[in-house]
Design a protein around this motif. Structure first.
Motif, PDB file in Angstrom:
ATOM      1  N   GLN A 112       7.611   2.875  -3.111  1.00  0.00           N
ATOM      2  CA  GLN A 112       7.282   3.281  -1.750  1.00  0.00           C
ATOM      3  C   GLN A 112       8.011   2.362  -0.787  1.00  0.00           C
ATOM      4  O   GLN A 112       8.457   1.278  -1.175  1.00  0.00           O
ATOM      5  CB  GLN A 112       5.778   3.119  -1.466  1.00  0.00           C
ATOM      6  N   GLY A 113       8.030   2.756   0.487  1.00  0.00           N
ATOM      7  CA  GLY A 113       8.670   1.927   1.498  1.00  0.00           C
ATOM      8  C   GLY A 113       8.038   0.557   1.624  1.00  0.00           C
ATOM      9  O   GLY A 113       8.716  -0.454   1.801  1.00  0.00           O
ATOM     10  N   ARG A 114       6.727   0.504   1.509  1.00  0.00           N
ATOM     11  CA  ARG A 114       6.040  -0.772   1.746  1.00  0.00           C
ATOM     12  C   ARG A 114       6.351  -1.818   0.680  1.00  0.00           C
ATOM     13  O   ARG A 114       6.192  -3.007   0.921  1.00  0.00           O
ATOM     14  CB  ARG A 114       4.538  -0.551   1.897  1.00  0.00           C
ATOM     15  N   GLU A 130       9.380  -3.407   1.815  1.00  0.00           N
ATOM     16  CA  GLU A 130       8.996  -4.362   2.862  1.00  0.00           C
ATOM     17  C   GLU A 130       8.475  -5.662   2.247  1.00  0.00           C
ATOM     18  O   GLU A 130       8.858  -6.758   2.654  1.00  0.00           O
ATOM     19  CB  GLU A 130       7.870  -3.766   3.740  1.00  0.00           C
ATOM     20  N   PHE A 186       5.997  -0.134  12.395  1.00  0.00           N
ATOM     21  CA  PHE A 186       5.070   0.804  11.786  1.00  0.00           C
ATOM     22  C   PHE A 186       3.941  -0.031  11.175  1.00  0.00           C
ATOM     23  O   PHE A 186       4.117  -1.215  10.912  1.00  0.00           O
ATOM     24  CB  PHE A 186       5.809   1.629  10.725  1.00  0.00           C
ATOM     25  N   THR A 240       2.419  -0.439   8.192  1.00  0.00           N
ATOM     26  CA  THR A 240       2.589  -1.210   6.949  1.00  0.00           C
ATOM     27  C   THR A 240       3.636  -2.320   7.125  1.00  0.00           C
ATOM     28  O   THR A 240       3.554  -3.366   6.492  1.00  0.00           O
ATOM     29  CB  THR A 240       3.044  -0.329   5.762  1.00  0.00           C
ATOM     30  N   ASN A 269       8.338   5.729  14.818  1.00  0.00           N
ATOM     31  CA  ASN A 269       7.101   6.384  14.398  1.00  0.00           C
ATOM     32  C   ASN A 269       5.924   6.072  15.322  1.00  0.00           C
ATOM     33  O   ASN A 269       5.270   6.966  15.847  1.00  0.00           O
ATOM     34  CB  ASN A 269       6.780   5.937  12.961  1.00  0.00           C
ATOM     35  N   ASP A 300      14.500   0.294   9.580  1.00  0.00           N
ATOM     36  CA  ASP A 300      13.368   0.873   8.878  1.00  0.00           C
ATOM     37  C   ASP A 300      13.631   2.376   9.032  1.00  0.00           C
ATOM     38  O   ASP A 300      13.369   2.957  10.078  1.00  0.00           O
ATOM     39  CB  ASP A 300      12.067   0.432   9.563  1.00  0.00           C
ATOM     40  N   ARG A 316      12.929   8.035   8.706  1.00  0.00           N
ATOM     41  CA  ARG A 316      13.263   9.345   9.307  1.00  0.00           C
ATOM     42  C   ARG A 316      14.645   9.328   9.945  1.00  0.00           C
ATOM     43  O   ARG A 316      14.850   9.848  11.033  1.00  0.00           O
ATOM     44  CB  ARG A 316      12.187   9.734  10.322  1.00  0.00           C
ATOM     45  N   SER A 362      11.296   4.488   3.187  1.00  0.00           N
ATOM     46  CA  SER A 362      10.280   5.248   2.477  1.00  0.00           C
ATOM     47  C   SER A 362      10.865   6.625   2.244  1.00  0.00           C
ATOM     48  O   SER A 362      11.053   7.396   3.186  1.00  0.00           O
ATOM     49  CB  SER A 362       9.018   5.344   3.334  1.00  0.00           C
ATOM     50  N   LYS A 393       9.547   9.069   1.106  1.00  0.00           N
ATOM     51  CA  LYS A 393       8.504  10.089   1.238  1.00  0.00           C
ATOM     52  C   LYS A 393       8.648  10.875   2.531  1.00  0.00           C
ATOM     53  O   LYS A 393       7.899  11.800   2.779  1.00  0.00           O
ATOM     54  CB  LYS A 393       7.132   9.414   1.173  1.00  0.00           C
ATOM     55  N   LYS A 394       9.570  10.466   3.376  1.00  0.00           N
ATOM     56  CA  LYS A 394       9.841  11.210   4.605  1.00  0.00           C
ATOM     57  C   LYS A 394      11.168  11.951   4.449  1.00  0.00           C
ATOM     58  O   LYS A 394      11.218  12.977   3.799  1.00  0.00           O
ATOM     59  CB  LYS A 394       9.856  10.263   5.816  1.00  0.00           C
TER      60      LYS A 394
HETATM   61  C1  LIG Z   1       6.009   5.499   5.894  1.00  0.00           C
HETATM   62  C2  LIG Z   1       6.686   4.402   6.573  1.00  0.00           C
HETATM   63  C3  LIG Z   1       6.754   3.125   6.000  1.00  0.00           C
HETATM   64  C4  LIG Z   1       6.047   2.779   4.696  1.00  0.00           C
HETATM   65  O1  LIG Z   1       6.449   3.542   3.642  1.00  0.00           O
HETATM   66  P1  LIG Z   1       5.484   3.960   2.422  1.00  0.00           P
HETATM   67  O2  LIG Z   1       6.363   4.781   1.561  1.00  0.00           O
HETATM   68  O3  LIG Z   1       4.339   4.730   2.998  1.00  0.00           O
HETATM   69  O4  LIG Z   1       5.024   2.708   1.779  1.00  0.00           O
HETATM   70  C5  LIG Z   1       7.448   2.158   6.683  1.00  0.00           C
HETATM   71  N1  LIG Z   1       8.031   2.400   7.859  1.00  0.00           N
HETATM   72  C6  LIG Z   1       7.978   3.605   8.451  1.00  0.00           C
HETATM   73  C7  LIG Z   1       8.652   3.836   9.755  1.00  0.00           C
HETATM   74  C8  LIG Z   1       7.300   4.638   7.845  1.00  0.00           C
HETATM   75  O5  LIG Z   1       7.226   5.825   8.436  1.00  0.00           O
END
Ligand SMILES: *Cc1c(COP(=O)(O)O)cnc(C)c1O
Length: 467
Positions: free
Chosen positions: A101-103, A106, A126, A128, A187, A216, A219, A256, A258-259
């Motif tokens: 995951q993104g976090r 981080e 953001f 996290t 975000n 970061d 998106r 991340s 996931k976006k």
């Molecule tokens: C979602 C997000 C994160 C964290 O990513 P995860 O995959 O949820 O751990 C960090 N920065 C931004 C801008 C995000 O949108």
């Protein structure tokens, strides 16, 4: 009344997932049991889930097919090289470090670069990112551009306030600032985009003071679409070319997937510096996994690789951004003020304006989020004093957020125009009786990311003199 059009989806539906609306009595009971924390509601009890656009989208047939090609070898899997190849093609960074995951990207990054008391400027952190930076002893600071706070419809309200950034560097000293971050799109500031001009300016300041510049970039593709359409000089460039230019100004990026990776799980850190990459990888192996999978299975890396390429498709992005624009218009028409212009992945209702009788201390955003569920089985998320408020760790002072927002995030390629019409209809119902809504009080909370686990109770309306 003006007629708004939802863009025609550039795909057709091949597989469906049923959703159902619970009765009003059930919804009221569910809210009570969840202690008015919408994160605690079961997904099966939600009708339209706009909690987040993170990892919730629909994958394409190509991604499902790629999943079968996943190479689950522990070391050196083909999936990793396909993943690395596409990420390198976009970011042009030397080292691609996969994380689940993104976090985690981080965590690995901040644990490696931060010393206690270091500052980390960002256009806006953001949640996290902020939590990870402070957890590793850093002090996150935000420099959103002044236009972010005004109501005018300006195209790049996600920008960094570069003047404040530079004076902050002069005040604290560059040796106290290992890295400057730019979140694209921004975000926490309404999903607003950042212009290429602002990216260049920020990068130039970092270079002048010898500070690393990182994105970061959850998106970034959506951000590049805005650059193409609203920044002169980019109209005839492809999204990929714009992305490549953007990343060329940076020393690295955390993502991340996931976006804009259009996947349900995944992430990465991309860095140029050999020594930094080496130190990050050492920690990665301890907390995530071997450097050619880093917490992802081979099939996850393949779905991300395909998703990253699909997210650069212009037809997809035109539909995606057009859908959000449509959503903003119909919510506004339903009677709720929103942040304008609409950003890339969500609309943000200004609950502070919508419910002026509820003070920040009583969480007007959460009051609206709770009502959306009660009235229509819809799940959004408060982004205001419940998420960002609390107490300053240094001064002990009470903090309230700049604005009290409710985010309705739209999962990618998942809901149709008529789902969004339904949400607008519910918002219209709430708007008609908004004076009857009361605030909330915290009964239990944690020190980091409290909104995930907080427990609340409803305040009696007449307590603040409103009947
Ligand atoms: C979602 C997000 C994160 C964290 O990513 P995860 O995959 O949820 O751990 C960090 N920065 C931004 C801008 C995000 O949108």
């Amino acid at each position: 009344m003006e007629d708004y059009k939802h863009p025609a989806e550039p795909f057709r539906i091949k597989s469906i997932e049923s959703i159902a609306l619970r009765t009003r009595e059930e919804r009221e009971q569910i809210l009570k049991e969840a202690k008015y924390n919408i994160f605690k509601i079961k997904a099966e009890d939600i009708y339209i889930d706009l909690l987040t656009d993170s990892g919730t989208g629909a994958m394409s047939t190509t991604q499902w097919a790629a999943l079968m090609l996943g190479d689950e070898s522990y070391a050196g899997a083909r999936s990793f090289y396909r993943f690395e190849n596409i990420v390198k093609g976009i970011t042009s960074k030397k080292h691609i470090i996969p994380t689940h995951q993104g976090r985690v990207a981080e965590n690995v990054f901040f644990s490696t670069v931060l010393k206690r008391g270091d500052y980390i400027p960002n256009n806006t952190h953001f949640d996290t990112t902020r939590a990870n930076a402070s957890h590793k002893g850093g002090i996150p600071v935000d420099f959103p551009c002044p236009e972010a706070a005004i109501a005018d419809e300006l195209p790049f309200k996600g920008n960094m306030d570069t003047r404040r950034l530079e004076s902050f560097i002069n005040e604290k000293g560059a040796d106290k600032i290992p890295v400057v971050f730019m979140t694209v799109t921004n975000n926490s500031m309404g999903g607003q985009p950042v212009s290429m001009a602002n990216i260049k300016e920020t990068a130039a300041i970092c270079k002048k003071y010898g500070i690393m510049f990182f994105f970061d970039c959850a998106r970034y593709a959506e951000n590049c679409y805005f650059i193409k359409h609203y920044e002169p000089g980019y109209e005839s460039k492809t999204i990929k070319k714009i992305a490549q230019e953007m990343f060329s100004y940076s020393d690295g990026a955390l993502m991340s997937a996931k976006k804009d990776g259009l996947a349900n799980m995944g992430g990465f850190a991309a860095v140029n510096d050999d020594d930094l990459a080496q130190r990050m990888i050492e920690l990665l192996i301890i907390i995530e996994g071997f450097p050619t999978y880093g917490g992802m299975s081979g099939r996850d890396m393949d779905t991300v690789a395909v998703g990253l390429a699909e997210a650069l498709n212009e037809d997809y992005l035109a539909y995606r951004i057009g859908q959000i624009e449509y959503f903003g218009k119909i919510i506004e028409r339903a009677g709720a003020p929103i942040i304008k212009p609409t950003g890339g992945h969500a609309i943000f209702i200004d609950a502070g304006k919508f419910l002026p009788h509820i003070p920040s201390e009583e969480f007007p955003g959460q009051a609206l989020a709770v009502e959306l569920y009660k009235e229509g089985g819809i799940r959004g998320v408060e982004i205001g004093s419940l998420m960002f408020g609390g107490y300053d760790p240094v001064t002990g002072e009470k903090i309230t957020a700049l604005r009290e927002l409710v985010r309705l995030a739209v999962p990618r390629r998942m809901y149709t125009g008529s789902h969004l019409d339904y949400v607008a209809e519910i918002v219209g119902k709430i708007a008609k009786k908004k004076g009857e809504l009361g605030g909330l009080k915290i009964t239990r909370q944690s020190s980091y990311l409290r909104h995930f686990t907080v427990e609340l109770e409803k305040l009696a309306m007449n307590r603040i003199g409103i009947v």
